[in-house]
Design an enzyme around this catalytic site. Sequence first.
Site, mmCIF file in Angstrom:
data_model
loop_
_atom_site.group_PDB
_atom_site.id
_atom_site.type_symbol
_atom_site.label_atom_id
_atom_site.label_comp_id
_atom_site.label_asym_id
_atom_site.label_seq_id
_atom_site.Cartn_x
_atom_site.Cartn_y
_atom_site.Cartn_z
ATOM 1 N N GLU A 76 0.751 -2.338 -3.573
ATOM 2 C CA GLU A 76 1.840 -3.169 -3.051
ATOM 3 C C GLU A 76 1.488 -3.768 -1.701
ATOM 4 O O GLU A 76 2.003 -4.830 -1.340
ATOM 5 C CB GLU A 76 3.110 -2.315 -2.935
ATOM 6 C CG GLU A 76 4.382 -3.104 -2.629
ATOM 7 C CD GLU A 76 4.646 -3.287 -1.134
ATOM 8 O OE1 GLU A 76 5.540 -4.081 -0.793
ATOM 9 O OE2 GLU A 76 3.965 -2.636 -0.311
ATOM 10 N N ASP A 81 0.695 3.394 -2.585
ATOM 11 C CA ASP A 81 -0.412 3.025 -1.700
ATOM 12 C C ASP A 81 0.065 2.855 -0.261
ATOM 13 O O ASP A 81 1.261 2.712 0.015
ATOM 14 C CB ASP A 81 -1.091 1.745 -2.186
ATOM 15 C CG ASP A 81 -0.181 0.520 -2.137
ATOM 16 O OD1 ASP A 81 0.991 0.650 -2.560
ATOM 17 O OD2 ASP A 81 -0.627 -0.554 -1.700
#
Length: 364
Positions: free
Chosen positions: A130, A72
């Site tokens: 994250e 991400d």
Amino acid sequence: MTIDLRADPIVLTAALVDIPSVSKDEAAIVDTVTRALREQTTGFEVLRCGNSVLARTDRGRDSRVILAGHLDTVPIADNVPGRFETVDGQQTLYGCGSVDMKSGDAVFLHLAATVAEPVCDLTLIMYDCEEIAAEFNGLGRIERELPEWLDGDLAILGEPSGAWIEAGCQGTLRVRLTVRGTRAHTARAWMGDNAIHALGPILQRLREYRPREVDIDGCVYREGLSAVGIDGGVAGNVVPDEASVLVNFRFAPDRSLEQATEHVRQVFSGLDLDFERTDGSPGALPGLTAPAAKNLVEQVHSHGGGGIRAKYGWTDVSRFAARGIPAVNFGPGDPNLAHTVDEHVPTAQITTVADILRGYLTRA
């Protein structure tokens, strides 16, 4: 969408950058990576877990190395698709996630597809979320639901480190220090007790604080205790009866979270205040004396890497360290450029990290 894991990792990085994957919107990139791992690698068990993908070999090697990276990114800032430019004579890739951390992901995926006979078994973990609150972190979900996938002798996270080994990480905690007073009208301020004024001793102790520097395995961690927020006030004509300071402590990994909390409590001992820890995460020891880590250090020293230094920020290496697994940050890119509008990585660093890790996995 398709990607070629056997392509040059520079080309693979650009392909990953061009797949938008803002936190909680990683389905497209995970679909693409999962399909590529299943079709373009051999000897790997591949498992989809939510918006994370895991792959591992079982060749009966004496050790296991984990390559972990998040897929991400922070929100796109008109910097997708990526683009190549020449900066100071160096080819450079611009784009959201080019530093944090699709270049590291590309290296790991490329090695999984092209290193036919590694000296160790490999586990590859590409996870989600994250960049947002820890409760959503895909690695945390894997730890809860599939903890056996996190077992190994060394974990390498592809966090940007400029091709240096950034060992371990510092811990972090935040505490709220609240003082009480007596509310009054400002026209009769002497009838009250101003809580904001009472914050002075707290701020003075912060000003006088001298942080430790701690050498662990040749890595120097410097601690820091900082006020990061102040809250107080009722109205423009009211003496406030409550005020607080939010304090952040970044601590060396030789302290546990509980020891760090007690240290902060002692810094402000003797003051009349309420002490509340609002959050905290332990650090991670470098673990560079472990055999698997020593081999990586030797490879970095002999093949043009940047060297070894402490990781000052907190990263997911902490999750592995808590399980007794040595963990390091090692990836292309300047961490200071992460999340910026002009995020970019010199492509030579991608090549350097790939070459070092290839040598490490093959002992070439």
